[in-house]
Structures are given as structure tokens and as C-alpha cells.
Motif scaffolding. Sequence first.
Motif, PDB file in Angstrom:
ATOM      1  N   THR A   1      23.438  41.389  29.464  1.00  0.00           N
ATOM      2  CA  THR A   1      23.658  39.948  29.018  1.00  0.00           C
ATOM      3  C   THR A   1      22.210  39.497  28.428  1.00  0.00           C
ATOM      4  N   TRP A   2      21.703  38.487  27.721  1.00  0.00           N
ATOM      5  CA  TRP A   2      20.334  37.746  27.332  1.00  0.00           C
ATOM      6  C   TRP A   2      19.954  36.678  28.399  1.00  0.00           C
ATOM      7  N   PHE A   3      21.133  36.556  29.335  1.00  0.00           N
ATOM      8  CA  PHE A   3      20.638  35.512  29.574  1.00  0.00           C
ATOM      9  C   PHE A   3      21.411  34.926  31.243  1.00  0.00           C
ATOM     10  N   ILE A   4      21.109  34.878  32.428  1.00  0.00           N
ATOM     11  CA  ILE A   4      21.808  34.243  33.254  1.00  0.00           C
ATOM     12  C   ILE A   4      22.286  32.694  33.512  1.00  0.00           C
TER      13      ILE A   4
ATOM     14  N   LEU B   1      14.353  28.122  33.123  1.00  0.00           N
ATOM     15  CA  LEU B   1      14.725  26.974  33.171  1.00  0.00           C
ATOM     16  C   LEU B   1      14.519  26.216  34.930  1.00  0.00           C
ATOM     17  N   TYR B   2      14.435  25.472  34.615  1.00  0.00           N
ATOM     18  CA  TYR B   2      13.606  24.189  36.290  1.00  0.00           C
ATOM     19  C   TYR B   2      14.393  23.156  35.818  1.00  0.00           C
ATOM     20  N   ASP B   3      14.820  22.517  36.714  1.00  0.00           N
ATOM     21  CA  ASP B   3      15.242  21.434  37.556  1.00  0.00           C
ATOM     22  C   ASP B   3      13.369  20.827  37.384  1.00  0.00           C
ATOM     23  N   LEU B   4      13.792  19.491  36.718  1.00  0.00           N
ATOM     24  CA  LEU B   4      12.233  18.416  36.972  1.00  0.00           C
ATOM     25  C   LEU B   4      13.055  17.373  38.147  1.00  0.00           C
ATOM     26  N   PRO B   5      12.069  17.234  39.026  1.00  0.00           N
ATOM     27  CA  PRO B   5      11.052  17.671  39.560  1.00  0.00           C
ATOM     28  C   PRO B   5      10.884  18.182  40.237  1.00  0.00           C
ATOM     29  N   SER B   6      12.148  18.873  40.572  1.00  0.00           N
ATOM     30  CA  SER B   6      12.533  19.938  42.372  1.00  0.00           C
ATOM     31  C   SER B   6      11.882  20.914  41.932  1.00  0.00           C
ATOM     32  N   PHE B   7      11.738  21.299  40.591  1.00  0.00           N
ATOM     33  CA  PHE B   7      11.851  23.257  40.033  1.00  0.00           C
ATOM     34  C   PHE B   7      12.685  23.819  40.771  1.00  0.00           C
ATOM     35  N   SER B   8      14.100  23.520  40.832  1.00  0.00           N
ATOM     36  CA  SER B   8      14.843  24.140  41.173  1.00  0.00           C
ATOM     37  C   SER B   8      15.422  24.923  40.060  1.00  0.00           C
ATOM     38  N   GLU B   9      15.379  26.202  40.085  1.00  0.00           N
ATOM     39  CA  GLU B   9      15.585  27.432  39.212  1.00  0.00           C
ATOM     40  C   GLU B   9      17.161  27.117  38.525  1.00  0.00           C
ATOM     41  N   ARG B  10      17.322  26.933  37.591  1.00  0.00           N
ATOM     42  CA  ARG B  10      18.012  26.019  36.805  1.00  0.00           C
ATOM     43  C   ARG B  10      19.065  27.539  35.511  1.00  0.00           C
ATOM     44  N   GLY B  11      17.967  28.874  35.187  1.00  0.00           N
ATOM     45  CA  GLY B  11      18.296  29.799  34.402  1.00  0.00           C
ATOM     46  C   GLY B  11      17.333  31.351  34.406  1.00  0.00           C
ATOM     47  N   LYS B  12      17.728  31.884  33.128  1.00  0.00           N
ATOM     48  CA  LYS B  12      16.302  32.510  33.167  1.00  0.00           C
ATOM     49  C   LYS B  12      16.951  33.166  31.185  1.00  0.00           C
ATOM     50  N   MET B  13      16.651  33.429  30.363  1.00  0.00           N
ATOM     51  CA  MET B  13      16.713  33.832  29.178  1.00  0.00           C
ATOM     52  C   MET B  13      15.913  35.266  29.112  1.00  0.00           C
ATOM     53  N   PHE B  14      15.954  35.875  28.436  1.00  0.00           N
ATOM     54  CA  PHE B  14      15.673  37.928  28.473  1.00  0.00           C
ATOM     55  C   PHE B  14      15.083  37.940  26.792  1.00  0.00           C
ATOM     56  N   SER B  15      14.395  38.529  26.488  1.00  0.00           N
ATOM     57  CA  SER B  15      13.870  39.362  25.202  1.00  0.00           C
ATOM     58  C   SER B  15      13.608  40.268  25.111  1.00  0.00           C
TER      59      SER B  15
ATOM     60  N   GLY C   1      11.283  32.217  19.765  1.00  0.00           N
ATOM     61  CA  GLY C   1      10.451  33.199  18.838  1.00  0.00           C
ATOM     62  C   GLY C   1      10.168  34.240  19.785  1.00  0.00           C
ATOM     63  N   ASP C   2      10.104  35.688  19.718  1.00  0.00           N
ATOM     64  CA  ASP C   2       9.737  36.597  20.532  1.00  0.00           C
ATOM     65  C   ASP C   2       8.276  37.482  19.764  1.00  0.00           C
ATOM     66  N   GLY C   3       8.091  38.318  20.315  1.00  0.00           N
ATOM     67  CA  GLY C   3       7.265  39.558  19.931  1.00  0.00           C
ATOM     68  C   GLY C   3       8.166  40.120  18.995  1.00  0.00           C
ATOM     69  N   ARG C   4       9.068  40.456  18.848  1.00  0.00           N
ATOM     70  CA  ARG C   4      10.103  40.810  18.370  1.00  0.00           C
ATOM     71  C   ARG C   4      10.407  40.813  16.536  1.00  0.00           C
ATOM     72  N   GLY C   5       9.513  39.363  16.367  1.00  0.00           N
ATOM     73  CA  GLY C   5       9.806  38.461  15.082  1.00  0.00           C
ATOM     74  C   GLY C   5      11.912  38.327  15.540  1.00  0.00           C
ATOM     75  N   GLU C   6      12.096  38.046  16.528  1.00  0.00           N
ATOM     76  CA  GLU C   6      13.400  37.730  16.227  1.00  0.00           C
ATOM     77  C   GLU C   6      13.567  36.471  16.560  1.00  0.00           C
ATOM     78  N   LEU C   7      14.351  35.278  16.653  1.00  0.00           N
ATOM     79  CA  LEU C   7      14.912  34.504  16.780  1.00  0.00           C
ATOM     80  C   LEU C   7      16.006  33.952  17.061  1.00  0.00           C
ATOM     81  N   LYS C   8      16.258  33.009  18.355  1.00  0.00           N
ATOM     82  CA  LYS C   8      17.258  32.964  18.711  1.00  0.00           C
ATOM     83  C   LYS C   8      17.245  31.322  19.192  1.00  0.00           C
ATOM     84  N   VAL C   9      18.666  31.387  18.711  1.00  0.00           N
ATOM     85  CA  VAL C   9      19.486  29.790  18.589  1.00  0.00           C
ATOM     86  C   VAL C   9      20.454  29.959  19.939  1.00  0.00           C
TER      87      VAL C   9
END
Length: 439
Positions: free
Chosen positions: A142-145, A393-407, A425-433
Motif C-alpha cells: 500500500t502507499w499509505f497507512i 501526518l500529525y494531529d496538532l497540537p498533540s503531534f499524535s501520529e495520524r498516518g503515513k504516506m509513501f513514495s 509530488g515526488d522526485g520521480r515526477g509522480e503526482l499523487k492525489v
Amino acid sequence: MDFDTSSDGNKRIFSRLGPPSDRSQPKVCYQWQSGRCYRLPCPFLHTNLPPKRTQQYHPDDPRSFQSSDPAPFTRRNPNPNYSANPNRNYSANPNYRGASSKWGRGRGRGGALGKPRAIEKVCSYWIAGKCSYGESCKYLHTWFIGESFTFLTLLEGHQKGVIGIALPSGSDKLYTGSKDESVRVWDCQTGQCIGVVNLGGEIGCLISEGPWIFVGLPSVVKAWHTQSNTELSLSGPVGQVYALVASNDMLFAGTQGGSILAWTFNAVGNCFEPAASLIGHGLAVMSLVVGAGKLYSSSMDHTIKVWDLGTLQCIHTLTDHTSVVMSVLCWDQFLLSCSLDKTIKVWAATETGNLEVTYTHNEEHGVVALCGMHDMQDRPVLLCSCSDKSVRLYDLPSFSERGKMFSEEEVRAIQTGPGGLFFTGDGRGELKVWKWSTA
């Protein structure tokens, strides 16, 4: 690792490997895991270890056994009385010490005082479409958690890294700038690329302000009015333009040499006129942001400078970072900054008007970009791109971890959109929505 010697099976394991003080942690036979071990007896285990230290084999590295404890992400709500808005201006707050106490509460895994994150890696065989392990693969397919957002689509076309994403007001088009020297125009309804503008030079940054698109190039800034099709070239910069920001009829450009050039907009002539050159940074300016009558600039010289917009003079130099300061962000009455020194710092004004760090969030890798937005429940979220090719991805102001995306490569461009949309947008030129869920 301790074993319960009351079990016959565990007695056999213990006596095969010797006392724990003499031998390393037992290893599970990877050939047995693959269903093709023919050794009898086999010197390795033909059983899985306890779940918290599951030994795993994967074709990405057949010689290694990597333990994992994929603890699920947990969402904690930030303080319900806290309201943050990335579009609000940064201003002095005499009660900053009380406000700062909210930062970092409940940050969970990976916070400044939290436990190290489990190692997560996207399966390279899955990316290539040929992982034979399927759901039993120990690596991510998967590309995200995370459960509060989802991946919508991939927009392909750029040949090199995407470094700027913009959605001009009043337009139904998405604009992206890349190191492949082109700006692509995307139809927001169909996701199709409907235009490519080749600029003949590597793009260093791209932003929008109102109906205008601004692009930083070597020794020039290009400007387009998306409604009237007016095209302007703003000369003056020396070297690559890495950062742009526009506010109150003024445009600022941060350059490779460390200077910041300013232009004012002439509405009568529909043009930009040179106003000043702000000198102070010793190396390239990496990021610019405006808030409450001040301009904030970050640089490769490890500093952040605060400029008064009325006088265009530097009034503060912040030196708490120990490496390149990649991005700055105004959020409510706070200033946030990130650096390759693996930290995100939260700054607030003292009673005397000086800026001090009120909270430091530590990452395991350098942080290269920041973006603030609200989810569909209007909760403030910070997106930070790290040099390990992930976006946290972090909730503010707690900095609780909300998720993670990968490229596949490092993400340098993050942009928010309408209706819960956001883009990377990443270093390969890929744009994710991506899109926040309403649940």
C-alpha cells in the motif's frame, strides 16, 4: 529472549541454541518459511517466534531476518478547545508559555519522547506488480497507512521531480512545476494533462496567488495571469530561484546566493516593479512565508530570518537549527520550521517580541517540507515530508501520529485543495492525489 522451559518444545529450542548469554537471538529458517527446507536436522528454527518479534524473510533481502512489530496507528483527538488555522497570521502572544504546553501531548510513537517507530517499507516487488507472497508478504502492499484519508489517483507525465503544485483561485486547473523544465496543466474534473509549457530552464519553485502563477527559474521569475493570459518576466535574481511568496501586492523571491528580491504590483500598468533586495543570508534561501506584517525566510545557512514588511529590514535571526532549514510555516500564533537536523520546531513570541522555541519534535530522518491543513472534521493536521521518502501526518497540537504516506522518491511538494483534497509530488515526477474521508 526468555523462553518458558516448562514446554518440551521450548526446551529443545533452548538446548539447540545454547544459553542466551552465549548465543544471539534464534533465527527462523527462511527456507522452511518458503516451504522448501530439506535439511534434517536443520540448525535453524522450524517455527515462528512469539508475535512481538516475528522473524520474516523477504526476497528484497534474502540474507536478512528483520523483526517487526507493526503496531497499528492510533488516532487521538487534539485538545477540543484548540483551534488552529494555517491561513491565520502569526502574531505575538504574551501567554505563549501556557499555549505551548499543549504541544506534543499524546504524540504516540515517534514523538520527541516516544518510542522509535517500527520499520515500514513498501514492497519493491509489489510496486513492480510481481510479488508472489500476496497478503502474506511482510512488506507493505500500500502507499499509505491510516484510516482517515485515502489515495485517489496518480497523475503521470513529468520526467523529473515535482517541486511545485498550485491551484489558482477562480480556476478549475491544477498547475505543477518540475525539474524537467516544464509546467503541466491538469483538468481538475478529468485528471488529464491538457497543456505543457516548456520553459527551457530547471524550475526551482512554483506558487499561485489569486489568479497569478509564479515560477522560479535560473535568474528570472515568470508570471502568468490565468484569466487574461498576461505573461511577464521579472529579472533581477542571480542564480536559481528556490522560494517565492506573494502578499499584499508584493512578491518576494529567495535566490541561490542568499538574497531576497522584492517587487510591488502596479495595478495601473498590470506589472511588477522592483522594490528592494533583502541581504542577510549567507547561503541559498529555501523557503519564504508571510504573516502579521513580517516575512520569514529559511536558508541553507541553518538560520531563519524575520523581516519587517514595513521597513524591509531584518529584525530577528533564529539560530536554533543545526542544519539546513528547509521549510517554514505560519500557523495561528505560532511559527513552525523543519530542518535536515531531523527536527520540527515550534516558535512563539515572548513578551518582549522575541521568538523562542516552545516545543521540538524529533524525527528519525531529515524533514524537507511542511504543509498545514484541516481534515473533514475541521481538525488541524500537519503534513511533513521526510528524507526517507515518507510523509508523516500529525494531529496538532498533540503531534499524535495520524498516518503515513509513501513514495518511491522524496516528496518535495505538498499542496492542499478544495473539498478535502491534497496533493504530493515526488522526485520521480509522480503526482499523487489524496482525500480526507468524512467518517
